[in-house]
Design a protein around this motif. Structure first.
Motif, PDB file in Angstrom:
ATOM      1  N   VAL A   1      31.761  46.465  40.572  1.00  0.00           N
ATOM      2  CA  VAL A   1      32.608  47.400  39.841  1.00  0.00           C
ATOM      3  C   VAL A   1      33.497  48.205  40.785  1.00  0.00           C
ATOM      4  N   GLU A   2      32.946  48.655  41.912  1.00  0.00           N
ATOM      5  CA  GLU A   2      33.717  49.524  42.811  1.00  0.00           C
ATOM      6  C   GLU A   2      34.647  48.763  43.744  1.00  0.00           C
ATOM      7  N   ARG A   3      34.236  47.559  44.194  1.00  0.00           N
ATOM      8  CA  ARG A   3      35.017  46.868  45.223  1.00  0.00           C
ATOM      9  C   ARG A   3      35.480  45.477  44.802  1.00  0.00           C
ATOM     10  N   GLY A   4      35.099  45.022  43.621  1.00  0.00           N
ATOM     11  CA  GLY A   4      35.580  43.751  43.106  1.00  0.00           C
ATOM     12  C   GLY A   4      34.682  42.574  43.434  1.00  0.00           C
ATOM     13  N   LEU A   5      34.977  41.454  42.795  1.00  0.00           N
ATOM     14  CA  LEU A   5      34.168  40.243  42.961  1.00  0.00           C
ATOM     15  C   LEU A   5      34.096  39.755  44.410  1.00  0.00           C
ATOM     16  N   PRO A   6      35.189  39.779  45.195  1.00  0.00           N
ATOM     17  CA  PRO A   6      35.079  39.329  46.599  1.00  0.00           C
ATOM     18  C   PRO A   6      34.030  40.108  47.389  1.00  0.00           C
ATOM     19  N   ALA A   7      33.897  41.409  47.120  1.00  0.00           N
ATOM     20  CA  ALA A   7      32.901  42.207  47.843  1.00  0.00           C
ATOM     21  C   ALA A   7      31.492  41.726  47.520  1.00  0.00           C
TER      22      ALA A   7
ATOM     23  N   LYS B   1      43.023  43.642  38.026  1.00  0.00           N
ATOM     24  CA  LYS B   1      42.903  44.550  39.172  1.00  0.00           C
ATOM     25  C   LYS B   1      41.446  44.964  39.366  1.00  0.00           C
ATOM     26  N   HIS B   2      40.772  45.316  38.292  1.00  0.00           N
ATOM     27  CA  HIS B   2      39.370  45.710  38.387  1.00  0.00           C
ATOM     28  C   HIS B   2      38.514  44.547  38.880  1.00  0.00           C
ATOM     29  N   MET B   3      38.800  43.353  38.368  1.00  0.00           N
ATOM     30  CA  MET B   3      38.005  42.190  38.766  1.00  0.00           C
ATOM     31  C   MET B   3      38.154  41.883  40.249  1.00  0.00           C
ATOM     32  N   MET B   4      39.366  42.052  40.766  1.00  0.00           N
ATOM     33  CA  MET B   4      39.638  41.676  42.158  1.00  0.00           C
ATOM     34  C   MET B   4      39.303  42.791  43.142  1.00  0.00           C
ATOM     35  N   PHE B   5      39.756  44.003  42.860  1.00  0.00           N
ATOM     36  CA  PHE B   5      39.615  45.092  43.824  1.00  0.00           C
ATOM     37  C   PHE B   5      38.640  46.181  43.378  1.00  0.00           C
ATOM     38  N   GLY B   6      38.177  46.124  42.143  1.00  0.00           N
ATOM     39  CA  GLY B   6      37.309  47.172  41.641  1.00  0.00           C
ATOM     40  C   GLY B   6      38.086  48.436  41.322  1.00  0.00           C
ATOM     41  N   VAL B   7      37.356  49.477  40.971  1.00  0.00           N
ATOM     42  CA  VAL B   7      38.003  50.750  40.608  1.00  0.00           C
ATOM     43  C   VAL B   7      38.024  51.724  41.780  1.00  0.00           C
ATOM     44  N   GLY B   8      37.336  51.368  42.869  1.00  0.00           N
ATOM     45  CA  GLY B   8      37.303  52.252  44.037  1.00  0.00           C
ATOM     46  C   GLY B   8      35.976  52.983  44.137  1.00  0.00           C
TER      47      GLY B   8
END
Length: 543
Positions: free
Chosen positions: A445-451, A405-412
């Motif tokens: 970290v905040e928004r994930g690898l795609p960002a 989840k962190h890798m894809m979407f980050g922590v926010g």
């Protein structure tokens, strides 16, 4: 009066290429362009003024689109990446550990709309030139003010502190500059004592190289004596003159990033105008009627170009000097990278050796001055700010790798402000709770690898467009703006490795405004003939 205003509107309409499409359309286009000019003028000084002017200009632009008809720019890969990053930021906020905080922060990422604001309203080379001249001229206000501010000085720099005095007991050091007591600025020891005497315990804000901090000074610790200096337990004082320049933006890093972008723009114009013969600065579409008038025009243009070169050289020198006074390493190195790129792409080979030597000498001088002012090297592992960034890198990568989840979407976005204890960050609170001080790391970290991949795509598409535009640019001002935007973008991207400059609203707004300016020039290469320098409609209106 009415005749004067009509003349101004006539010139403005010519500059902004405002057609006769009805009163409502003309009003919307005029409003959009006027407030766009104000946004460029405010960009080096005030985020609130820039946002207000830009917001009004954007509203007028949307109104103009609603009135119709209006031709919109083609949607390309750069647009897809920009909107993709915004959409992914919104999606990642829904998966955030603190969704309300993250969704609120998502609104700030809409700053990329500045790109479309400029792109829609710059429809001629004269308009682009005018906005650039406004931006550089406005920046020079802060450049001129910086040495004046230092000559005036600020606060109370204390020396010779006695161990039993109130300042030493509050852990102040010799050389610290007292700036304010309980929120009120102070300029003399008498003002400091009066403010401390007014309350039982006063909060004293002070400057110590690199930091502005606050300590509590107790009234009971004031020493007996007839003078303010004796009561403070200090042997002497003077006005403070050693601080990191902030201009009108309130922070030295923000000011340095803005100076890098505008300085690159000015340097790109300087190199382009210097490198192109005066004859090529004339309007390409106008054939010479006869030899004599042609010679007169050529001589006049050459003289004007020399004046412009001198003014741009002064601007570049002033911006470079003030950038040094921010003592902010990453934007300084970014500016060196920018200047080297501009010189390589913009100068003829015979000038490169001399320019390279001058650039290396300037860089070495900057390193020496930084060492003298801050006591640190450009690469200094013992520097506290460097160590802080290493801690944030370790914390960030550890947090990002903690699950799919962190890798894809980050922590926010901004979740760490609330949950840093839970995630074991900032050395348990020993370090200031802040951001990751790196644009790529922050996105990851905040928004994930795609960002992060989308941001790299934005950078790649933009740089590719600039390089292609440079190959086709015939007009010196076009080439200078594109060179400056290319150099500034490279400096911005480099500085972003150790600064979260994409999250700094003042800097991000200017970056996207310049991106819009560059793409508008590239998309409309034949919107107007090559402008005569500096006698274009833009310069005439400015005069």
């Amino acid at each position: 009066m009415f005749a004067f205003m009509a003349k101004i509107f006539e010139r403005l309409d010519r500059l902004a290429t405002i057609g006769d499409n009805g009163r409502a359309a003309v009003f919307a286009e005029r409003t959009a362009f006027v407030f766009l000019v104000l946004a460029f003028a405010a960009a080096p000084h005030s985020i609130s003024a820039t946002q207000i002017a830009g917001g009004i200009a954007l509203g007028a632009s949307i109104l103009r689109l609603a009135i119709g008809p209006r031709t919109l720019p083609a949607f390309g890969p750069l647009d897809a990446a920009l909107w993709g990053l915004f959409a992914w930021t919104f999606l990642s906020s829904l998966f955030s550990y603190e969704p309300l905080i993250s969704l609120k922060q998502t609104l700030g990422t809409a700053v990329f709309l500045c790109f479309y604001l400029v792109r829609l309203n710059v429809r001629s080379r004269s308009a682009a030139s005018f906005l650039v001249l406004i931006l550089i001229s406005s920046c020079m206000v802060a450049v001129v003010w910086t040495p004046i501010e230092r000559s005036i000085g600020r606060g109370v720099a204390v020396q010779g502190l006695a161990a039993d005095g109130p300042l030493a007991k509050a852990l102040l050091w010799d050389g610290d500059t007292l700036l304010a007591v309980d929120g009120r600025k102070v300029g003399t020891p008498e003002e400091v004592v009066a403010a401390i005497e007014a309350v039982e315990s006063a909060s004293v804000k002070f400057y110590r190289p690199d930091f502005e901090l606050s300590v509590d000074v107790k009234r009971a610790n004031l020493l007996p004596g007839e003078t303010a200096m004796k009561r403070l337990g200090a042997a002497g004082w003077k006005k403070g003159r050693n601080w990191r320049s902030m201009g009108f933006l309130g922070h030295y890093t923000t000011f340095a990033e803005v100076l890098q972008l505008i300085g690159s723009l000015a340097f790109g114009l300087l190199v382009a105008v210097f490198a192109v013969p005066a004859a090529r600065s004339e309007t390409a579409g106008q054939a010479r009627k006869d030899a004599a008038p042609g010679r007169v025009r050529s001589e006049t243009s050459a003289l004007r170009n020399r004046h412009l070169i001198l003014l741009l050289a002064v601007a570049v020198a002033g911006i470079s000097a003030v950038l040094l006074l921010t003592w902010t390493r990453a934007p300084q190195v970014g500016f060196v990278i920018s200047a080297a790129t501009i010189l390589f792409l913009g100068l003829r080979r015979k000038w490169l050796l001399f320019a390279g030597i001058a650039l290396i000498a300037a860089a070495l001088a900057g390193m020496f001055l930084l060492k003298q002012a801050r006591g640190v090297d450009f690469l200094d592992r013992t520097d506290e700010s460097t160590r802080y960034r290493q801690v944030m890198l370790n914390d960030g990568l550890r947090l990002w790798a903690d699950g799919p989840k962190h890798m894809m979407f980050g922590v926010g976005m901004d979740s760490i402000i609330v949950r840093w204890r839970e995630w074991g960050m900032f050395e348990g609170g020993k370090l200031p709770v802040s951001h990751f001080h790196s644009t790529p790391l922050q996105l990851l970290v905040e928004r994930g690898l795609p960002a992060l991949l989308l941001w790299l795509a934005i950078a790649g598409f933009y740089l590719r467009s600039l390089l292609r535009g440079l190959k086709e640019a015939a007009d010196p001002f076009d080439k200078g703006i594109l060179l400056g935007c290319l150099g500034g973008a490279l400096g911005f991207l480099f500085s972003g490795i150790v600064h979260y400059n994409l999250g700094d609203q003042e800097v991000a707004m200017l970056f996207f405004m310049l991106m819009g300016l560059a793409i508008a020039i590239i998309e409309r290469p034949a919107a107007a003939g090559p402008s005569e320098l500096p006698g274009s409609a833009a310069v005439r209106l400015a005069a």
